[in-house]
Structure formats: structure tokens, C-alpha cells
Scaffold this motif. Structure first.
Motif, PDB file in Angstrom:
ATOM      1  N   SER A  31     -23.683  29.731   1.932  1.00 59.33           N
ATOM      2  CA  SER A  31     -23.867  28.085   1.840  1.00 59.33           C
ATOM      3  C   SER A  31     -24.917  27.962   0.889  1.00 59.33           C
ATOM      4  N   SER A  32     -25.826  28.977   0.183  1.00 64.72           N
ATOM      5  CA  SER A  32     -26.709  28.829  -0.692  1.00 64.72           C
ATOM      6  C   SER A  32     -26.141  29.100  -1.977  1.00 64.72           C
ATOM      7  N   GLU A 159     -22.959  20.580   5.649  1.00 65.66           N
ATOM      8  CA  GLU A 159     -22.167  19.518   6.300  1.00 65.66           C
ATOM      9  C   GLU A 159     -21.911  18.293   5.269  1.00 65.66           C
ATOM     10  N   LEU A 160     -22.717  18.148   4.581  1.00 68.59           N
ATOM     11  CA  LEU A 160     -22.623  17.182   3.631  1.00 68.59           C
ATOM     12  C   LEU A 160     -21.484  17.364   2.430  1.00 68.59           C
ATOM     13  N   GLU A 161     -21.296  18.448   2.292  1.00 71.06           N
ATOM     14  CA  GLU A 161     -20.155  18.966   1.126  1.00 71.06           C
ATOM     15  C   GLU A 161     -18.836  19.045   1.492  1.00 71.06           C
ATOM     16  N   ARG A 162     -19.005  19.448   2.871  1.00 66.00           N
ATOM     17  CA  ARG A 162     -17.851  19.940   3.522  1.00 66.00           C
ATOM     18  C   ARG A 162     -16.494  19.137   3.755  1.00 66.00           C
ATOM     19  N   GLY A 163     -16.897  17.860   4.058  1.00 65.44           N
ATOM     20  CA  GLY A 163     -15.805  16.798   4.063  1.00 65.44           C
ATOM     21  C   GLY A 163     -14.909  16.875   2.842  1.00 65.44           C
ATOM     22  N   GLU A 164     -15.365  16.762   1.597  1.00 64.00           N
ATOM     23  CA  GLU A 164     -14.691  16.386   0.295  1.00 64.00           C
ATOM     24  C   GLU A 164     -13.960  17.755   0.203  1.00 64.00           C
TER      25      GLU A 164
END
Length: 184
Positions: A31-32, A159-164
């Protein structure tokens, strides 16, 4: 107030766990990772998921030729769509536990290799039964794309990037159905 004295030999920085944390490092946490490194996972994952439907439906325009080659009825050739779809439905039950044990990367590579080999075999096979077995193996090989691919994206994106990114992954499966409307 009480003061706690820490012996230097017992300090957290000298513990075996601290050494392991230093060795692992911040860049080893998916994730990093930098954006480009994440993209090197996203693109093959989406391409693999594209195969999920593409391998199932790509033969539809060739049904007439397949009837001639295998001397089979339209109904029999129509199973060349159902058989890989069946294996796509069953195979995640097999692949997902292996991905948890041996790693997602090795499972995706094995699945791609199986789908690739079965695709070559289905182009060369001379019998209807052999063709159907290879079509089943194509679906079986593409199976990890559904569950293991999603797990990979959940591992590397916040979680902020995952949707896209899951949107791109979902678009890939939808794009896999487009070639069936064109002549191959």
C-alpha cells in the motif's frame, strides 16, 4: 512520578523484531508503493480479468467453422461457451486457497500459463472432445482473475484509491465481451 530506565540491551531497536522491521522497510508494504509500481500490478491484473470473458466468448463468431471442423451440431459447439463459463465459476474455489498459501503472484502466473497453453492446444486439437477439454482448461486458467486479482488490488490500494482502480478492473471484464461482436 516514576521513571523507567531501559537497559540498552533491552531497547526496542536492538530486538530481533526491530531488526526484521528495518529489513522489511516501508517500501515493502504494497500500500506504500509508488504509483508506477502499483500500475505494474494494475495493468496485468486488468488484462488477466479481460481474459475472463474474452476466452469464453471469442469463439462465438467461429461457430460455423467449428461445426465444419469438428463435424458437430450447433448445439454441441454452443457448449464451447458454457464449458469455460462453468470452469470460471468453479475454479476460484480451487485457486483462492492456493493464493493464500503460495502467494497471489504465483497463482496468477500459473493460471495465465494454463490459459495460454490451453489456448494454443485448442487451436491445434483435432477432436471435439479434446477441444472441449481445452476450453475447460482455458476457463480454469483464467479463473484466478476474479478473486485473486481483486485481492491484489485490495492489497496495494488504499480505500481512497481502491474504488477507481476496481472500476478499471471491472471495465476490463466488460471489454472482454466486445470482440464477439466483430469478425475475428
Amino acid at each position: 512520578m516514576s521513571t523507567v530506565q531501559v537497559n540498552e540491551a533491552e531497547s526496542p531497536s536492538s530486538s530481533p523484531m526491530a531488526e526484521k522491521q528495518e529489513y522489511i522497510g516501508y517500501t515493502d508494504i504494497p500500500s506504500s508503493w509508488a504509483g508506477r509500481k502499483k500500475l505494474r500490478v494494475l495493468i496485468p491484473t486488468c488484462a488477466f480479468y479481460f481474459l475472463f470473458t474474452f476466452l469464453t466468448t471469442v469463439t462465438v463468431p467461429t461457430f460455423q467453422q467449428l461445426q465444419e471442423v469438428y463435424k458437430a451440431s450447433y448445439a454441441q459447439i454452443n457448449y464451447s461457451v458454457a464449458i469455460p463459463a462453468l470452469s470460471l465459476a468453479i475454479s476460484p474455489l480451487f485457486w483462492t486457497p492456493f493464493a493464500d498459501i503460495y502467494g497471489r503472484r504465483i497463482v496468477c502466473i500459473a493460471g495465465c500459463a494454463l490459459a495460454f497453453g490451453a489456448s494454443i492446444g485448442s487451436a491445434l486439437v483435432k477432436t471435439y472432445a479434446g477441444y472441449m477439454v481445452l476450453r475447460f482448461l482455458q476457463g480454469w486458467g483464467a479463473g484466478p482473475a476474479s478473486t485473486v486479482g481483486l485481492q491484489m488490488l485490495q492489497d496495494i490500494y488504499s480505500e481512497l484509491e481502491r474504488g477507481e482502480k476496481i472500476g478499471y478492473w471491472t471495465a476490463a471484464i466488460d471489454l472482454g465481451t466486445i470482440p464477439r461482436f466483430n469478425d475475428v
